[in-house]
Design a protein around this motif. Structure first.
Motif, PDB file in Angstrom:
ATOM      1  N   LYS A 164      -3.528   4.965   1.386  1.00  0.00           N
ATOM      2  CA  LYS A 164      -4.974   5.144   1.283  1.00  0.00           C
ATOM      3  C   LYS A 164      -5.647   5.018   2.644  1.00  0.00           C
ATOM      4  CE  LYS A 164      -5.335   2.087  -2.052  1.00  0.00           C
ATOM      5  NZ  LYS A 164      -5.857   1.088  -2.959  1.00  0.00           N
ATOM      6  N   VAL A 165      -4.972   4.317   3.573  1.00  0.00           N
ATOM      7  CA  VAL A 165      -5.537   4.127   4.914  1.00  0.00           C
ATOM      8  C   VAL A 165      -4.608   4.780   5.930  1.00  0.00           C
ATOM      9  CG1 VAL A 165      -6.865   2.073   4.391  1.00  0.00           C
ATOM     10  CG2 VAL A 165      -4.465   1.842   5.020  1.00  0.00           C
ATOM     11  N   ASP A 166      -5.117   4.937   7.153  1.00  0.00           N
ATOM     12  CA  ASP A 166      -4.375   5.742   8.123  1.00  0.00           C
ATOM     13  C   ASP A 166      -3.389   4.922   8.955  1.00  0.00           C
ATOM     14  OD1 ASP A 166      -6.227   4.373   9.544  1.00  0.00           O
ATOM     15  OD2 ASP A 166      -7.202   6.105  10.427  1.00  0.00           O
ATOM     16  N   GLY A 167      -2.684   3.994   8.336  1.00  0.00           N
ATOM     17  CA  GLY A 167      -1.663   3.252   9.068  1.00  0.00           C
ATOM     18  C   GLY A 167      -1.557   1.822   8.594  1.00  0.00           C
ATOM     19  N   VAL A 168      -0.848   1.021   9.394  1.00  0.00           N
ATOM     20  CA  VAL A 168      -0.682  -0.403   9.085  1.00  0.00           C
ATOM     21  C   VAL A 168      -1.745  -1.166   9.867  1.00  0.00           C
ATOM     22  CG1 VAL A 168       0.917  -2.350   9.142  1.00  0.00           C
ATOM     23  CG2 VAL A 168       1.806  -0.028   8.825  1.00  0.00           C
ATOM     24  N   THR A 175     -11.068  -4.773   2.800  1.00  0.00           N
ATOM     25  CA  THR A 175     -11.830  -6.004   2.553  1.00  0.00           C
ATOM     26  C   THR A 175     -12.208  -6.721   3.844  1.00  0.00           C
ATOM     27  OG1 THR A 175      -9.712  -7.149   2.273  1.00  0.00           O
ATOM     28  CG2 THR A 175     -10.831  -6.424   0.261  1.00  0.00           C
ATOM     29  N   ASN A 176     -11.517  -6.411   4.956  1.00  0.00           N
ATOM     30  CA  ASN A 176     -11.772  -7.132   6.202  1.00  0.00           C
ATOM     31  C   ASN A 176     -12.240  -6.165   7.297  1.00  0.00           C
ATOM     32  OD1 ASN A 176     -11.641  -8.592   8.560  1.00  0.00           O
ATOM     33  ND2 ASN A 176      -9.818  -9.743   7.933  1.00  0.00           N
ATOM     34  N   PRO A 177     -13.540  -6.227   7.665  1.00  0.00           N
ATOM     35  CA  PRO A 177     -14.065  -5.263   8.644  1.00  0.00           C
ATOM     36  C   PRO A 177     -13.466  -5.442  10.043  1.00  0.00           C
ATOM     37  CG  PRO A 177     -15.744  -6.874   8.010  1.00  0.00           C
ATOM     38  CD  PRO A 177     -14.557  -7.143   7.142  1.00  0.00           C
ATOM     39  N   ASP A 178     -12.866  -6.620  10.312  1.00  0.00           N
ATOM     40  CA  ASP A 178     -12.272  -6.861  11.641  1.00  0.00           C
ATOM     41  C   ASP A 178     -10.851  -6.329  11.751  1.00  0.00           C
ATOM     42  OD1 ASP A 178     -14.561  -8.125  12.467  1.00  0.00           O
ATOM     43  OD2 ASP A 178     -13.891 -10.089  11.719  1.00  0.00           O
ATOM     44  N   ALA A 179     -10.308  -5.819  10.658  1.00  0.00           N
ATOM     45  CA  ALA A 179      -8.915  -5.345  10.680  1.00  0.00           C
ATOM     46  C   ALA A 179      -8.785  -4.159  11.641  1.00  0.00           C
ATOM     47  CB  ALA A 179      -8.503  -4.922   9.269  1.00  0.00           C
ATOM     48  N   THR A 180      -7.728  -4.172  12.457  1.00  0.00           N
ATOM     49  CA  THR A 180      -7.504  -3.042  13.370  1.00  0.00           C
ATOM     50  C   THR A 180      -6.151  -2.411  13.076  1.00  0.00           C
ATOM     51  OG1 THR A 180      -6.624  -4.574  15.009  1.00  0.00           O
ATOM     52  CG2 THR A 180      -8.925  -3.873  15.304  1.00  0.00           C
ATOM     53  N   ARG A 181      -6.065  -1.119  13.377  1.00  0.00           N
ATOM     54  CA  ARG A 181      -4.819  -0.387  13.114  1.00  0.00           C
ATOM     55  C   ARG A 181      -3.791  -0.686  14.199  1.00  0.00           C
ATOM     56  NH1 ARG A 181      -3.356   4.728  14.476  1.00  0.00           N
ATOM     57  NH2 ARG A 181      -5.474   5.354  14.939  1.00  0.00           N
ATOM     58  N   ILE A 182      -2.549  -0.905  13.757  1.00  0.00           N
ATOM     59  CA  ILE A 182      -1.452  -1.136  14.697  1.00  0.00           C
ATOM     60  C   ILE A 182      -0.789   0.226  14.921  1.00  0.00           C
ATOM     61  CG2 ILE A 182       0.663  -2.450  15.122  1.00  0.00           C
ATOM     62  CD1 ILE A 182      -0.303  -4.371  12.831  1.00  0.00           C
ATOM     63  N   ASN A 217      -2.704   8.659   6.473  1.00  0.00           N
ATOM     64  CA  ASN A 217      -3.644   8.928   5.384  1.00  0.00           C
ATOM     65  C   ASN A 217      -3.636  10.426   5.079  1.00  0.00           C
ATOM     66  OD1 ASN A 217      -5.803   9.248   3.680  1.00  0.00           O
ATOM     67  ND2 ASN A 217      -7.212   8.003   4.887  1.00  0.00           N
ATOM     68  N   LEU A 218      -3.306  10.741   3.834  1.00  0.00           N
ATOM     69  CA  LEU A 218      -3.239  12.154   3.435  1.00  0.00           C
ATOM     70  C   LEU A 218      -4.577  12.680   2.972  1.00  0.00           C
ATOM     71  CD1 LEU A 218      -0.154  13.092   1.251  1.00  0.00           C
ATOM     72  CD2 LEU A 218      -1.060  14.258   3.231  1.00  0.00           C
ATOM     73  N   ARG A 219      -5.510  11.749   2.694  1.00  0.00           N
ATOM     74  CA  ARG A 219      -6.811  12.193   2.171  1.00  0.00           C
ATOM     75  C   ARG A 219      -7.753  12.601   3.298  1.00  0.00           C
ATOM     76  NH1 ARG A 219      -7.053   8.250  -3.135  1.00  0.00           N
ATOM     77  NH2 ARG A 219      -6.171   9.811  -4.505  1.00  0.00           N
ATOM     78  N   GLN A 220      -7.300  12.446   4.548  1.00  0.00           N
ATOM     79  CA  GLN A 220      -8.098  12.862   5.702  1.00  0.00           C
ATOM     80  C   GLN A 220      -7.670  14.285   6.066  1.00  0.00           C
ATOM     81  OE1 GLN A 220      -8.044   9.352   8.183  1.00  0.00           O
ATOM     82  NE2 GLN A 220      -8.260  10.707   9.935  1.00  0.00           N
ATOM     83  N   PRO A 221      -8.507  15.281   5.837  1.00  0.00           N
ATOM     84  CA  PRO A 221      -8.062  16.670   6.019  1.00  0.00           C
ATOM     85  C   PRO A 221      -7.459  16.939   7.403  1.00  0.00           C
ATOM     86  CG  PRO A 221     -10.210  16.602   4.962  1.00  0.00           C
ATOM     87  CD  PRO A 221      -9.904  15.193   5.380  1.00  0.00           C
ATOM     88  N   ALA A 233      -4.048  10.174  13.335  1.00  0.00           N
ATOM     89  CA  ALA A 233      -3.994   8.724  13.200  1.00  0.00           C
ATOM     90  C   ALA A 233      -2.865   8.295  12.282  1.00  0.00           C
ATOM     91  CB  ALA A 233      -5.323   8.229  12.653  1.00  0.00           C
ATOM     92  N   GLY A 234      -2.148   7.258  12.698  1.00  0.00           N
ATOM     93  CA  GLY A 234      -1.082   6.719  11.868  1.00  0.00           C
ATOM     94  C   GLY A 234      -0.388   5.581  12.589  1.00  0.00           C
ATOM     95  N   THR A 235       0.548   4.946  11.901  1.00  0.00           N
ATOM     96  CA  THR A 235       1.374   3.903  12.522  1.00  0.00           C
ATOM     97  C   THR A 235       2.816   4.362  12.470  1.00  0.00           C
ATOM     98  OG1 THR A 235      -0.102   2.117  11.822  1.00  0.00           O
ATOM     99  CG2 THR A 235       2.179   1.507  12.303  1.00  0.00           C
ATOM    100  N   ILE A 236       3.499   4.266  13.614  1.00  0.00           N
ATOM    101  CA  ILE A 236       4.904   4.666  13.632  1.00  0.00           C
ATOM    102  C   ILE A 236       5.777   3.407  13.629  1.00  0.00           C
ATOM    103  CG2 ILE A 236       4.890   4.988  16.165  1.00  0.00           C
ATOM    104  CD1 ILE A 236       6.835   7.497  14.536  1.00  0.00           C
TER     105      ILE A 236
END
Ligand code: UDP
Length: 241
Positions: A164-168, A175-182, A217-221, A233-236
């Protein structure tokens, strides 16, 4: 023109990717959106196969709770749910002109082919999208493990794990606005920190085969196509992160 980073990809689609957000069952609009995203990748000349989940219909462990259904039976029901989903994905892809073949780990011969590794590879070489149904064909595991197994068997260059989101993220971004993508992680990071990306057995299989996992995230065209082209965007997740 730039070349895709991967020539053969395996996409893991969860059942929840086939239903409207927060709902269960199958939604025609979501299916079409998913099919369009896959088509963008096929048009790059990339070979695509997909393992489809079934959680939008039945999860084996859930259905066994609070019923007289044995858990083993529940898991077979879950595998059959993935067959229903795979048929939906197949027809939707074909409706927009993408050639497909469907192969099941359980024999359902009037509906689709049985999984035959060399035949699956041949379909891929011919540019057909191969949809794998019924997970591993064995109870008590999930389609994540099925995805890692099939990725290894067809020698995919990468396992694309749609979420649902573009990575880890460092925390739950919903739920946490401070969360950042790794951006990058190692297999051991996932295993040691018990990050809920995929089953341990799926991570282990990918690690042993040296297949990187790309969480996206697959829902992002256009995002899956962009990730395959090296942007997006993604996490490898790989051996060296
Ligand atoms: N399942 C199974 N063996 C497999 C793959 C799936 O028994 O190799 C069953 C299991 O009960 C699982 C259900 O099928 O809960 C649906 O698959 P999954 O939960 O992986 O679907 P997703 O979460 O990806 O939608």
């Amino acid at each position: 023109m730039a070349k895709p980073k991967y020539q053969r990809v395996l996409l893991k689609i969860s059942g929840e990717g086939l239903c409207a957000p927060g709902k269960s069952g199958i939604d025609g609009d979501q299916l079409l959106r998913l099919a369009e995203e896959i088509k963008l990748v096929v048009e790059l000349g990339v070979q695509v196969c997909a393992v489809v989940g079934g959680g939008n219909i039945v999860r084996g462990s859930d259905i066994a709770k609070g019923s007289q259904i044995e858990e083993t039976t529940g898991h077979y029901m879950g595998m059959l749910a993935t067959v229903i989903n795979a048929l939906a994905v197949q027809d939707t892809l074909e409706s927009i002109g993408v050639a497909t073949r469907m192969q099941s780990a359980l024999a359902i011969e009037s509906v689709c082919e049985r999984f035959i590794r060399r035949r699956a590879i041949r379909h891929l070489e011919k540019g057909r999208v191969v949809i794998f149904a019924a997970g591993t064909g064995n109870p008590f595991v999930t389609t994540d493990t099925g995805a890692a197994l099939r990725a290894t068997e067809v020698r995919a260059d990468v396992l694309l794990k749609a979420t649902k989101v573009d990575g880890v993220y460092t925390a739950d971004p919903e739920t946490n606005p401070d969360a950042t993508r790794i951006e990058r992680l190692t297999y051991n990071d996932i295993l040691d920190k018990r990050l809920a990306v995929m089953d341990v057995s799926a991570i282990d299989l990918c690690q042993r085969a040296g297949i990187p996992i790309l969480v996206l995230n697959l829902r992002q065209p256009g995002n899956m196509r962009d990730v395959i082209m090296g942007s997006g965007a993604g996490t490898i997740i790989s051996a060296d992160g």
